[in-house]
Design a protein around this motif. Structure first.
Motif, PDB file in Angstrom:
ATOM      1  N   GLU A 288      47.031  36.927  41.063  1.00 17.86           N
ATOM      2  CA  GLU A 288      47.227  38.384  41.180  1.00 17.86           C
ATOM      3  C   GLU A 288      48.635  38.775  40.710  1.00 17.86           C
ATOM      4  O   GLU A 288      48.811  39.765  40.011  1.00 17.86           O
ATOM      5  CB  GLU A 288      47.011  38.858  42.623  1.00 17.86           C
ATOM      6  N   GLN A 291      48.761  38.677  36.990  1.00 16.84           N
ATOM      7  CA  GLN A 291      48.039  39.810  36.397  1.00 16.84           C
ATOM      8  C   GLN A 291      48.847  41.099  36.510  1.00 16.84           C
ATOM      9  O   GLN A 291      48.920  41.892  35.586  1.00 16.84           O
ATOM     10  CB  GLN A 291      46.669  39.979  37.063  1.00 16.84           C
ATOM     11  N   ARG A 294      51.637  41.046  34.027  1.00 19.27           N
ATOM     12  CA  ARG A 294      51.068  41.238  32.687  1.00 19.27           C
ATOM     13  C   ARG A 294      50.718  42.718  32.475  1.00 19.27           C
ATOM     14  O   ARG A 294      51.038  43.311  31.441  1.00 19.27           O
ATOM     15  CB  ARG A 294      49.826  40.344  32.548  1.00 19.27           C
ATOM     16  N   ASP A 295      50.078  43.333  33.472  1.00 19.29           N
ATOM     17  CA  ASP A 295      49.660  44.729  33.323  1.00 19.29           C
ATOM     18  C   ASP A 295      50.865  45.661  33.231  1.00 19.29           C
ATOM     19  O   ASP A 295      50.844  46.646  32.482  1.00 19.29           O
ATOM     20  CB  ASP A 295      48.746  45.135  34.488  1.00 19.29           C
ATOM     21  N   LEU A 370      46.693  32.641  32.822  1.00 20.59           N
ATOM     22  CA  LEU A 370      47.533  33.210  33.865  1.00 20.59           C
ATOM     23  C   LEU A 370      47.356  32.480  35.184  1.00 20.59           C
ATOM     24  O   LEU A 370      46.289  31.939  35.453  1.00 20.59           O
ATOM     25  CB  LEU A 370      47.131  34.670  34.125  1.00 20.59           C
TER      26      LEU A 370
END
Ligand SMILES: Cc1cc2nc3c(=O)[nH]c(=O)nc-3n(C[C@H](O)[C@H](O)[C@H](O)COP(=O)(O)O)c2cc1C
Length: 435
Positions: A288, A291, A294-295, A370
């Motif tokens: 998480e 992510q 990354r976002d 990831l």
């Protein structure tokens, strides 16, 4: 399949690695480090601490100019601009390391093979055999424009490159190991009868020369290639010691390997098709967290920056294309290669070209892996075992932090599993990477 996987760091001598806008992240040091010898030497030492086979620089010598038919967006957002010469880094990084290989792209489009061999082999000799050369044919219009040359048509580029390599081989083979005697008493440096002079008259090149650079302990630089078309793959299996590839997922990596093996078999090179696949690792404490990071980075990439990058890579001005159409409905002749690559990357999902380009801002068409170090090690091991590839070109978003995370947390897991070296086998790049 090798008994150990091989790892190369995959970089560019520009403000970004492969993530658009990474230079703007507060944790990134590449843009600040561009003019710092210490930055590049520290990075090389980190990779050597992690027993990487080497580092590899992608390069396009002149900035991409397709989007809106100019380079303004590339300059505004630092999309591979500035693009400094990676060859200049080889000596600097070799001076700070003892085992790490340093490979770079030198396009065959505009530099005569005599000069290219002189430069690359001098660095190979100085580094005691640690240099690699990615022999790209040069597909960027901007490179041809910068040199005042007409763009050469695709297959002809490879015919020309085949001839280019013949000149290189002649130069490399012209000085046998025992040619230099350096006899101080007799005043004889070398035996001229042993040096094979070259008289090459081809369709594209002429070279009448005496080979002038001594071979390194690995003979000549290790050769890399990344052609992906049928003609490109034939060139690659003919010349490359290691082939680079970008494929979005395991099934497509497997298909790539099968096709390449067929091409290699028909060229009589079946036993030595070594492929490294590019991946972008994102190490974090949890999936998480990776992510989320990354976002957050994705949200900061302006669409025009991603459009510039993809326009340049595929030689299409995406400003002239309706990017709000679903990917599969884009039919302009020039962008069919792009549509095929994007569809493959996004698993034929029904998305618009706008969305596909936006997502590609993260890593181009390179797949991401990831999560925790354990999860990343698992995924690399699976890809390696299931494809039979030689290893990976790792291109984390942030430099040097992404490499430090990988070396400190993922490498020890791969080593504990016995699938990655704990010490170097050789002092040359060929010895470590090819064996
Ligand atoms: C992993 C990888 C790295 C590449 N690096 C470069 C590069 O540094 N410079 C460049 O001009 N092209 C680079 N390319 C592009 C290839 O040389 C080649 O032009 C491209 O894969 C298209 O192949 P084709 O011309 O056979 O269709 C790279 C491709 C791949 C897959």
């Amino acid at each position: 399949m090798p008994d150990k996987m091989h790892l190369l760091a995959f970089l560019m001598h520009t403000p970004i690695n492969h993530m658009t806008m990474s230079w703007a992240d507060p944790a990134d040091r590449q843009a600040d480090g561009l003019g710092s010898i210490a930055h590049w030497q520290n990075l090389a030492q980190t990779l050597e601490r992690g027993c990487f086979d080497g580092m590899f620089f992608a390069d396009v010598p002149a900035v991409y100019d397709h989007y809106q038919d100019n380079t303004d967006v590339a300059i505004r957002h630092g999309v591979n601009w500035p693009t400094h010469d990676p060859v200049a880094l080889i000596g600097i990084m070799a001076a700070a390391t003892r085992h790490l290989g340093i490979a770079t792209t030198v396009s065959l489009a505009s530099l005569h093979p005599f000069l290219a061999v002189r430069s690359m082999s001098t660095l190979d000799y100085l580094s005691q055999g640690r240099v690699g050369w990615n022999i790209v044919t040069g597909n960027a219009r901007s490179e041809y424009r910068a040199m005042g040359l007409d763009v050469v048509e695709h297959d002809k580029r490879y015919d020309r490159a085949d001839e280019y390599m013949q000149v290189c081989y002649a130069l490399w083979h012209g000085i046998p190991e025992d040619a230099v005697v350096a006899d101080r008493e007799k005043g004889i440096y070398a035996d001229p009868a042993k040096i094979e002079k070259i008289a090459f008259e081809g369709e594209y090149f002429r070279c009448h020369a005496t080979p002038s650079v001594l071979p390194s302990p690995q003979g000549r630089p290790v050769l890399f290639q990344a052609g992906s078309s049928g003609r490109g793959q034939r060139f690659a299996v003919e010349h490359a010691d290691v082939i680079f590839a970008i494929q979005p997922d395991l099934p497509r990596m497997q298909t790539f390997m099968q096709n390449l093996r067929k091409t290699a078999a028909s060229a009589g090179r079946a036993s030595d098709t070594r492929v490294t696949f590019a991946v972008q690792p994102f190490v974090a404490d949890s999936l998480e967290a990776a992510q989320e990071k990354r976002d957050a980075m994705l949200a900061k990439i302006p669409l025009e920056a991603a459009l510039t990058r993809i326009s340049g890579t595929f030689g299409v001005d995406l400003d002239t294309v309706d990017i709000d159409k679903p990917l599969q409905e884009i039919t302009t002749q020039a962008s069919q290669g792009l549509v095929a690559a994007m569809s493959s990357m996004f698993n034929d999902r029904n998305i618009t070209l706008r969305e596909a380009v936006r997502l590609s801002g993260l890593a181009g068409l390179i797949p991401q892996i990831l999560g925790t170090p354990e999860r990343i090690a698992d995924q690399l091991e699976t890809l390696w075992r299931e494809t039979g590839c030689h290893g990976f070109n790792l291109t984390p978003a942030l430099v040097p932090g992404g490499y430090e995370d990988f070396v400190d947390h993922v490498v020890p897991i791969l080593q504990q599993r016995g699938i990655f070296r704990t010490e170097y086998e050789s002092t040359t790049l060929r010895g470590n990477l090819v064996g």
